[in-house]
Motif scaffolding. Structure first.
Motif, mmCIF file in Angstrom:
data_model
loop_
_atom_site.group_PDB
_atom_site.id
_atom_site.type_symbol
_atom_site.label_atom_id
_atom_site.label_comp_id
_atom_site.label_asym_id
_atom_site.label_seq_id
_atom_site.Cartn_x
_atom_site.Cartn_y
_atom_site.Cartn_z
ATOM 1 N N HIS A 1 0.686 -1.214 -0.193
ATOM 2 C CA HIS A 1 -0.149 0.006 -0.097
ATOM 3 C C HIS A 1 0.862 1.160 -0.234
ATOM 4 C CE1 HIS A 1 -3.709 -2.524 0.614
ATOM 5 N NE2 HIS A 1 -2.974 -2.846 1.827
ATOM 6 N N VAL A 2 1.795 1.285 0.800
ATOM 7 C CA VAL A 2 2.992 2.359 0.751
ATOM 8 C C VAL A 2 3.640 2.491 -0.654
ATOM 9 C CG1 VAL A 2 4.917 3.200 2.169
ATOM 10 C CG2 VAL A 2 3.142 2.267 3.222
ATOM 11 N N SER A 3 3.988 1.497 -1.173
ATOM 12 C CA SER A 3 4.792 1.594 -2.321
ATOM 13 C C SER A 3 3.869 1.851 -3.384
ATOM 14 C CB SER A 3 5.178 0.045 -2.457
ATOM 15 O OG SER A 3 5.779 0.115 -3.777
ATOM 16 N N ARG A 4 2.726 1.614 -3.453
ATOM 17 C CA ARG A 4 1.787 2.028 -4.507
ATOM 18 C C ARG A 4 1.344 3.490 -4.404
ATOM 19 N NH1 ARG A 4 -2.849 -0.562 -3.125
ATOM 20 N NH2 ARG A 4 -1.760 -2.335 -3.811
ATOM 21 N N LEU A 5 1.304 4.127 -2.954
ATOM 22 C CA LEU A 5 1.053 5.409 -2.845
ATOM 23 C C LEU A 5 2.187 6.269 -3.156
ATOM 24 C CD1 LEU A 5 -0.499 7.827 -1.867
ATOM 25 C CD2 LEU A 5 0.092 7.278 0.367
ATOM 26 N N VAL A 6 3.521 5.750 -2.833
ATOM 27 C CA VAL A 6 4.659 6.639 -3.346
ATOM 28 C C VAL A 6 4.635 6.637 -4.693
ATOM 29 C CG1 VAL A 6 7.076 6.632 -2.997
ATOM 30 C CG2 VAL A 6 5.844 6.164 -0.944
ATOM 31 N N ARG A 7 4.447 5.712 -5.423
ATOM 32 C CA ARG A 7 4.564 5.526 -6.834
ATOM 33 C C ARG A 7 3.809 6.343 -7.407
ATOM 34 N NH1 ARG A 7 4.364 0.351 -7.472
ATOM 35 N NH2 ARG A 7 2.045 0.242 -7.600
ATOM 36 N N LYS A 8 2.330 6.399 -7.081
ATOM 37 C CA LYS A 8 1.535 7.348 -7.563
ATOM 38 C C LYS A 8 1.870 8.820 -7.223
ATOM 39 C CE LYS A 8 -2.607 4.494 -7.523
ATOM 40 N NZ LYS A 8 -4.000 4.364 -7.105
ATOM 41 N N LEU A 9 2.356 9.216 -6.029
ATOM 42 C CA LEU A 9 3.080 10.562 -6.122
ATOM 43 C C LEU A 9 3.865 11.005 -6.849
ATOM 44 C CD1 LEU A 9 2.730 10.596 -1.892
ATOM 45 C CD2 LEU A 9 1.247 11.943 -3.442
ATOM 46 N N VAL A 10 4.792 9.971 -6.917
ATOM 47 C CA VAL A 10 6.176 10.374 -7.966
ATOM 48 C C VAL A 10 5.481 10.616 -9.395
ATOM 49 C CG1 VAL A 10 8.151 9.101 -9.007
ATOM 50 C CG2 VAL A 10 7.876 9.349 -6.641
ATOM 51 N N ASP A 11 4.498 9.828 -9.687
ATOM 52 C CA ASP A 11 3.853 9.878 -11.323
ATOM 53 C C ASP A 11 3.083 11.323 -11.195
ATOM 54 O OD1 ASP A 11 4.701 7.457 -11.783
ATOM 55 O OD2 ASP A 11 2.794 6.266 -11.444
ATOM 56 N N PHE A 12 2.530 11.645 -10.004
ATOM 57 C CA PHE A 12 1.681 12.856 -10.207
ATOM 58 C C PHE A 12 2.552 13.923 -10.227
ATOM 59 C CE2 PHE A 12 -0.303 16.469 -7.820
ATOM 60 C CZ PHE A 12 -1.294 16.648 -8.632
ATOM 61 N N GLU A 13 3.834 14.017 -9.531
ATOM 62 C CA GLU A 13 4.939 14.957 -9.966
ATOM 63 C C GLU A 13 5.580 15.145 -11.044
ATOM 64 O OE1 GLU A 13 9.190 15.100 -7.919
ATOM 65 O OE2 GLU A 13 7.594 15.349 -6.059
ATOM 66 N N TRP A 14 5.685 13.988 -11.704
ATOM 67 C CA TRP A 14 6.272 13.903 -12.973
ATOM 68 C C TRP A 14 5.144 14.711 -14.125
ATOM 69 C CZ3 TRP A 14 11.044 13.709 -15.083
ATOM 70 C CH2 TRP A 14 11.701 13.147 -14.383
ATOM 71 N N MET A 15 3.910 14.620 -13.698
ATOM 72 C CA MET A 15 2.915 15.060 -14.496
ATOM 73 C C MET A 15 2.951 16.603 -14.483
ATOM 74 S SD MET A 15 -0.466 12.413 -13.954
ATOM 75 C CE MET A 15 -1.563 13.654 -14.310
ATOM 76 N N LEU A 16 3.324 17.055 -13.173
ATOM 77 C CA LEU A 16 3.059 18.664 -13.132
ATOM 78 C C LEU A 16 4.219 19.344 -13.844
ATOM 79 C CD1 LEU A 16 2.131 18.793 -9.459
ATOM 80 C CD2 LEU A 16 0.867 19.163 -11.265
ATOM 81 N N MET A 17 5.496 18.533 -14.029
ATOM 82 C CA MET A 17 6.519 19.196 -14.550
ATOM 83 C C MET A 17 6.341 19.403 -16.255
ATOM 84 S SD MET A 17 9.807 17.204 -13.154
ATOM 85 C CE MET A 17 10.400 17.764 -11.267
#
Length: 128
Positions: A112-128
């Motif tokens: 669950h933690v791994s999935r949340l961290v991965r989604k946060l990283v993906d979201f951060e890349w979308m903002l760039m």
């Protein structure tokens, strides 16, 4: 969920809390005041209030995490995902093997933690 106890009397002392509330043996953050607008917090461990009262909620979260980490205690089942997320995301403590959770995970990271961290990283890349 992280161990939190809400005390409605904002002026309760540590002795009042120990007399009126059955405190758990694990580290627990006791929040005084409303759920939405806390006034102060205290930290209990092994059924005793050991720290506080203090006004900063961020310091309270840090104190709970530090109590588990510094005393090398296992995270409780009901708060292990939250504490592991704080450990890995905010503090950058990412051991390759092992976890402070009681449940042994494949690869040492809670899925669950791994999935949340991965989604946060993906979201951060979308903002760039």
């Amino acid at each position: 969920m992280l161990q939190l106890r809400f005390i409605l009397q904002p002026c309760a002392t540590a002795a009042d809390v120990q007399r009126t509330v059955m405190l758990p043996s694990t580290s627990c953050l006791i929040i005084q005041g409303d759920l939405m607008k806390s006034r102060t917090w205290m930290l209990s461990t092994e059924g005793q209030v050991v720290m506080g009262p203090d006004d900063s909620f961020i310091n309270g979260i840090a104190a709970v995490f530090a109590s588990y980490y510094n005393f090398n205690l296992q995270y409780p089942d009901d708060g292990s995902c939250t504490l592991e997320f704080i450990q890995r995301c905010f503090l950058g403590i990412n051991p390759e093997m092992g976890s402070k959770s009681k449940k042994k995970q494949l690869g040492g990271i809670n899925p669950h933690v791994s999935r949340l961290v991965r989604k946060l990283v993906d979201f951060e890349w979308m903002l760039m």
